[in-house]
Motif scaffolding. Structure first.
Motif, PDB file in Angstrom:
ATOM      1  N   ARG A 103      -3.385   9.879   2.967  1.00 62.98           N
ATOM      2  CA  ARG A 103      -3.394   8.729   2.051  1.00 62.98           C
ATOM      3  C   ARG A 103      -3.216   7.421   2.824  1.00 62.98           C
ATOM      4  O   ARG A 103      -3.843   6.407   2.492  1.00 62.98           O
ATOM      5  CB  ARG A 103      -2.280   8.897   1.010  1.00 62.98           C
ATOM      6  CG  ARG A 103      -2.549   9.981  -0.038  1.00 62.98           C
ATOM      7  CD  ARG A 103      -1.358  10.140  -0.966  1.00 62.98           C
ATOM      8  NE  ARG A 103      -1.524  11.213  -1.924  1.00 62.98           N
ATOM      9  CZ  ARG A 103      -2.068  11.069  -3.141  1.00 62.98           C
ATOM     10  NH1 ARG A 103      -2.487   9.868  -3.536  1.00 62.98           N
ATOM     11  NH2 ARG A 103      -2.170  12.097  -3.952  1.00 62.98           N
ATOM     12  N   ARG A 104      -2.362   7.440   3.825  1.00 63.30           N
ATOM     13  CA  ARG A 104      -2.144   6.241   4.620  1.00 63.30           C
ATOM     14  C   ARG A 104      -3.420   5.820   5.337  1.00 63.30           C
ATOM     15  O   ARG A 104      -3.788   4.632   5.369  1.00 63.30           O
ATOM     16  CB  ARG A 104      -1.013   6.491   5.621  1.00 63.30           C
ATOM     17  CG  ARG A 104      -0.766   5.365   6.605  1.00 63.30           C
ATOM     18  CD  ARG A 104      -0.219   4.127   5.931  1.00 63.30           C
ATOM     19  NE  ARG A 104      -0.137   3.005   6.864  1.00 63.30           N
ATOM     20  CZ  ARG A 104       0.089   1.753   6.496  1.00 63.30           C
ATOM     21  NH1 ARG A 104       0.266   1.454   5.229  1.00 63.30           N
ATOM     22  NH2 ARG A 104       0.151   0.791   7.394  1.00 63.30           N
TER      23      ARG A 104
ATOM     24  N   VAL B  38       0.500  12.694   2.993  1.00 67.96           N
ATOM     25  CA  VAL B  38       0.989  11.322   3.194  1.00 67.96           C
ATOM     26  C   VAL B  38       0.172  10.624   4.276  1.00 67.96           C
ATOM     27  O   VAL B  38      -0.248   9.470   4.118  1.00 67.96           O
ATOM     28  CB  VAL B  38       2.486  11.335   3.564  1.00 67.96           C
ATOM     29  CG1 VAL B  38       2.941   9.969   4.075  1.00 67.96           C
ATOM     30  CG2 VAL B  38       3.320  11.753   2.370  1.00 67.96           C
TER      31      VAL B  38
ATOM     32  N   TYR C  12       3.394   3.952  -1.759  1.00 67.63           N
ATOM     33  CA  TYR C  12       2.279   4.666  -2.409  1.00 67.63           C
ATOM     34  C   TYR C  12       1.902   5.980  -1.718  1.00 67.63           C
ATOM     35  O   TYR C  12       1.735   6.998  -2.399  1.00 67.63           O
ATOM     36  CB  TYR C  12       1.059   3.742  -2.514  1.00 67.63           C
ATOM     37  CG  TYR C  12      -0.225   4.488  -2.763  1.00 67.63           C
ATOM     38  CD1 TYR C  12      -0.521   5.019  -4.019  1.00 67.63           C
ATOM     39  CD2 TYR C  12      -1.151   4.683  -1.733  1.00 67.63           C
ATOM     40  CE1 TYR C  12      -1.695   5.727  -4.236  1.00 67.63           C
ATOM     41  CE2 TYR C  12      -2.326   5.382  -1.939  1.00 67.63           C
ATOM     42  CZ  TYR C  12      -2.594   5.905  -3.186  1.00 67.63           C
ATOM     43  OH  TYR C  12      -3.743   6.609  -3.403  1.00 67.63           O
ATOM     44  N   PRO C  13       1.760   6.041  -0.381  1.00 65.13           N
ATOM     45  CA  PRO C  13       1.387   7.336   0.216  1.00 65.13           C
ATOM     46  C   PRO C  13       2.417   8.432  -0.013  1.00 65.13           C
ATOM     47  O   PRO C  13       2.082   9.615  -0.020  1.00 65.13           O
ATOM     48  CB  PRO C  13       1.265   7.011   1.714  1.00 65.13           C
ATOM     49  CG  PRO C  13       1.057   5.538   1.770  1.00 65.13           C
ATOM     50  CD  PRO C  13       1.851   4.988   0.633  1.00 65.13           C
TER      51      PRO C  13
ATOM     52  N   PRO D  50       2.840   8.782  -4.789  1.00 66.36           N
ATOM     53  CA  PRO D  50       1.597   8.298  -5.420  1.00 66.36           C
ATOM     54  C   PRO D  50       1.669   8.227  -6.941  1.00 66.36           C
ATOM     55  O   PRO D  50       1.102   7.308  -7.545  1.00 66.36           O
ATOM     56  CB  PRO D  50       0.546   9.305  -4.954  1.00 66.36           C
ATOM     57  CG  PRO D  50       1.312  10.526  -4.554  1.00 66.36           C
ATOM     58  CD  PRO D  50       2.622  10.033  -4.041  1.00 66.36           C
TER      59      PRO D  50
END
Length: 864
Positions: A34-35, A31, A572-573, A576
């Motif tokens: 991705r962020r 997470v 989203y993070p 996904p």
């Protein structure tokens, strides 16, 4: 130029296969990675496996295979799982990789050359499970709760004691950032030593010294040593030949740069090699030639070095060296709280000695608890991540989309687990896991919340506006937005816009503090408000043939769709896979491309353009049935194979003891009963025992049945039926022959057959409070109750209307069986059962006494 962000998980020990505790750490790291990619940072995410040490050597020997083969198999299970879950690590490091071995040996040789590693002998208590020495006498329990082993070895030692003051100053000043105040205090407490005890000891010693010097003052010449009764007095204080030390302070208390006291010498030197086993990285030259025995590197020096060796440390390749210069030091080491000391004491000390930059931050999460106990392989209370992937993937997503692929199902289920762990457990704290809680949270937040909002909004846009995003008919200034926020709570489109815009500006605050729990609560508040707005505006009721009705419908549905866009970008993070599907249904294309282009960070209201054509619509989060809990339980503890009957001559014990048994208790229709007991004086031999349940390797007592069990129990029906007498129950295992010679006293007529502790553990008893109680028309015995379990509210039907009025039940805190299969009565569904006791002498007409709890017991607490 973009910022650099290098993130690591601990490398997982390969003594057993992965469970959701490992998944939790890796999910948090994914997470964050991705962020940071969303923000445009040059992100590098590392994970892997730790494969050396005595524990691995012994586990491999027990499995009958070489350590390398054992490590290969278990490491592959981790790597395969991360791929199934869609984890986006940039590299997967193994400590058996040649590049890691070279880098770890370079670090050891460098520390040795700098004089921070020396050879010595040591005898102490060694915890094999935790791969560390602990203080205490023989038999001392290690951190894993198992007895330590007395080990005498020639070891190489690292001068850890030299770094006590530097480490204290670095951590106290925040230069070495230990995130989470509790963990920081834990590390500092270890580094400072027991200051209170040292001060007390010093005070007592000073008093003795002062009294002795006073007694002898008249008999000694100033400055000249004298002796009386074995005590020696001199300028150094009072000492004893027997003790071999002065009576001056035994512990020296100093102060850090921040003025906080610590005990000098509390931090001891650390053994960094072992010679009692061979499965490890060999100690390099020239140190190796100094030792009599062959040494391998201590597993923690070996393992911690992975954070550098994975990005090129120790390599002669210019590309590797450039990568190391690009990413080191690490921006964040993410670890579990049980290994915080290794990362905040040993690791920075190694780096300081080698004159290498320190990591910028270290943070630790709490434990994942199962039945209020830390999930661990040694306790046997682990939950495999694959169980959740298979259950939610095949039985929820696969049921809705039977043509879906296995990877699609896995990614859907991975999102479910990601959401639950981050929403349910405040980061840094311990958190509980249960299958029921997972299902409840999924249904409430994802199926009935986010997923339902997407479905109803886009379906109405498709139906009323031909599948294109409607016009945005209102424009608000900032001052109008602020006035809306100050006004009483309403659910009109303008207020939804204001709240969603506020939410869009807040994620950085949450992510910087790892407050995933609060972040997801905020996201669900936006979902809930948008849902309320739709219900209040009711576009389906509006007369869209009129200009006013059309504009109102457009405004409501645009506000809801734009809220969905913002929430989808924010989520989203964490989700996904699901957010990718929502993004496509909104007509916005590939969310991964949007992430790279910066579209997911530009969340100004109005970004969803009117006229955008929706993509194909389909459910995002199909609802999970409560029976899924039983499916997951079965996947974790599959029923053993049906046994072949044994002949009287066969002895099952050797096969059981070998660990290869396929025996299991037969189903009720197949089981051959033992001969009934006649009397103690005319014993009848029992039938041959088919399964020794006293053997440690024996499987749990389970009964196979063609009928599905009632969730969480061994029953195959909710009907209780007649209860057989206790005397009819057959004796089992090693007691069978004894039982055949022993009379049994008949128990009360309502006694139930014996169950195992495993059977009882399946019954979920929780504290609940009755909120609503009402009679059911044309049902004289039934009451409909609504109860609050703390984490959810549910309906229960109970046959106590003859004995209790609804009024006297409201507010009572009762005990409820929560994992019974739902049962329909009078057209209503009951989800549980109240616990009550009846007087056996009153027959069927006695008033049942409800089992109740006091106010001090929290709602939802489980009884055991």
């Amino acid at each position: 130029m973009s910022n650099k962000f290098y993130l690591t998980t601990p490398i997982y020990y390969v003594n057993a296969r992965p469970h959701i505790g490992h998944a939790y750490t890796t999910i948090v790291a994914d997470v964050l990675a991705r962020r940071h990619r969303l923000l445009g940072d040059d992100t590098f995410f590392l994970t892997g496996t730790d494969e050396h040490g005595q524990k691995i050597e012994r586990s491999a020997a027990a499995a009958g295979i070489p350590p390398q083969q054992f490590a290969d198999q278990v490491s592959a299970s981790f790597e395969t799982l991360w791929k199934r879950m869609g984890i986006t690590n940039d590299r997967y490091i193994r400590t058996t990789d040649p590049r890691h071995q070279l880098g770890a040996q370079k670090l050891f040789a460098d520390l040795y050359a700098r004089g921070f590693i020396y050879l010595s002998a040591y005898t102490g208590q060694y915890s094999v499970g935790e791969e560390m020495f602990v203080e205490g006498p023989p038999g001392t329990l290690g951190p894993d709760g198992k007895p330590t082993e007395t080990v005498t070895e020639e070891n190489f030692f690292f001068k850890l004691s030299a770094f006590q003051r530097p480490l204290i100053d670095l951590i106290e000043s925040g230069t070495l950032k230990v995130e989470n105040e509790a963990r920081k205090n834990e590390v500092l407490s270890f580094l400072r030593g027991n200051v209170a005890a040292a001060a007390q000891s010093n005070l007592a010693t000073e008093i003795v010294a002062l009294e002795t010097e006073t007694l002898l003052a008249t008999e000694t010449t100033p400055g000249a040593p004298s002796s009386t009764d074995g005590l020696i007095v001199g300028q150094g204080g009072v000492s004893s030949p027997e003790l071999g030390r002065t009576a001056r302070p035994v512990s020296s208390i100093s102060h850090s740069d921040a003025g906080i006291p610590y005990v000098e010498g509390a931090l001891k030197d650390l053994s960094v090699s072992r010679s009692s086993f061979t499965w490890g990285i060999p100690v390099p030259e020239p140190a190796a030639s100094e030792a009599k025995e062959k040494h391998v590197m201590y597993v923690w020096l070996d393992a911690l070095a992975n954070y550098m060796t994975a990005i090129g440390y120790g390599s002669d390749n210019p590309a590797d060296q450039a990568e190391f210069a690009r990413y080191w030091p690490a921006d964040l080491h993410l670890v579990g709280k049980e290994i915080i000391r290794f990362h905040c004491v040993y690791w920075p000390a190694f780096l300081l000695a080698a004159e290498l930059p320190l990591p910028k931050a270290i943070t630790a999460h709490g434990w994942l608890l199962f039945d209020n106990s830390k999930m661990s392989k040694s306790k046997g209370n682990i939950v495999r991540t694959e169980t959740i992937l298979d259950a939610f993937g095949d039985h929820v997503y696969g049921k809705q989309f039977p043509d879906s692929t296995k990877p699609d199902r896995d990614l859907f289920a991975a999102d479910v687990l990601r959401y639950f762990l981050l929403r349910e457990i405040p980061f840094g704290q311990d958190g509980s896991f249960s299958f029921d809680a997972l299902i409840t949270r999924y249904n409430a937040d994802l199926a009935n919340g986010y997923g339902n909002l997407v479905s109803r909004t886009l379906s109405m846009i498709d139906k009323y506006f031909g599948g294109t995003i409607p016009n945005r008919n209102s424009e608000q200034t900032l001052s109008e937005t602020l006035r809306t926020l100050e006004a009483p709570v309403t659910y009109d489109p303008a207020s939804i816009e204001s709240f969603a815009q506020m939410a869009a500006e807040m994620p950085e605050n949450f992510f910087e503090k790892y407050e995933f729990f609060g972040f997801l609560r905020m996201c669900l508040m936006v979902v809930g408000n948008a849902d309320q707005m739709l219900s209040q505006e009711a576009p389906w009721k509006l007369d869209r043939a009129t200009e006013e009705g059309k504009r109102a419908a457009e405004e409501a549905l645009y506000a809801s769709a734009e809220s969905i866009r913002i929430i989808t970008a924010l989520l989203y993070p964490i989700l996904p896979n699901a957010t990718a599907k929502v993004w496509q249904q909104l007509g916005l294309g590939d969310i991964e491309l949007a992430a790279k282009n910066g579209e997911l960070t530009n969340l100004t209201w109005g970004g969803l353009k009117p006229g955008t054509k929706l993509g194909p619509l389909s459910p995002i989060f199909p609802r999970a049935d409560k029976g899924l809990s039983q499916i997951m339980s079965d996947l974790e503890d599959p029923s053993p194979l049906t046994p072949q009957p044994l002949t009287p001559q066969q002895d099952p014990v050797p096969e059981l003891a070998s660990g290869n048994s396929k025996l299991a208790t037969e189903s009720p229709t197949q089981q051959k009963p033992e001969a009934p007991l006649k009397s103690a004086f005319t014993p009848t031999p029992a039938e041959p025992v088919t399964n020794d349940r006293l053997d440690p390797s024996a499987p749990p007592r389970t009964f196979t049945s063609p009928t599905l069990q009632v969730a969480g129990t061994s029953s195959i029906t909710t009907h209780t039926g007649p209860t057989p007498s206790f005397t009819e129950a057959p004796a089992s295992a090693g007691y069978a022959n004894i039982a055949s010679q022993t009379p049994i006293t008949t128990t009360p007529a309502d006694a139930s057959p014996q169950i195992t502790i495993d059977d009882f553990a399946k019954i979920e008893l929780r504290v609940a409070q009755i909120l609503v109680a009402e009679r059911i028309p044309k049902a004289d015995k039934l009451l409909r109750l609504e109860v609050d379990l703390g984490y959810e509210k549910r309906q229960i039907l109970s046959g106590i209307a003859e004995f209790y009025t609804p009024e006297e039940l409201i507010g009572r805190r009762i005990v409820v069986i929560t994992n019974l299969a739902p049962r329909k009565m009078r057209g209503l569904e009951s989800h549980g059962m109240l616990l009550a006791a009846s007087d056996p002498t009153a027959g069927d007409h006695g008033k049942p006494a409800l089992a109740t709890c006091g106010e001090e017991i929290a709602l939802g607490s489980r009884l055991k």
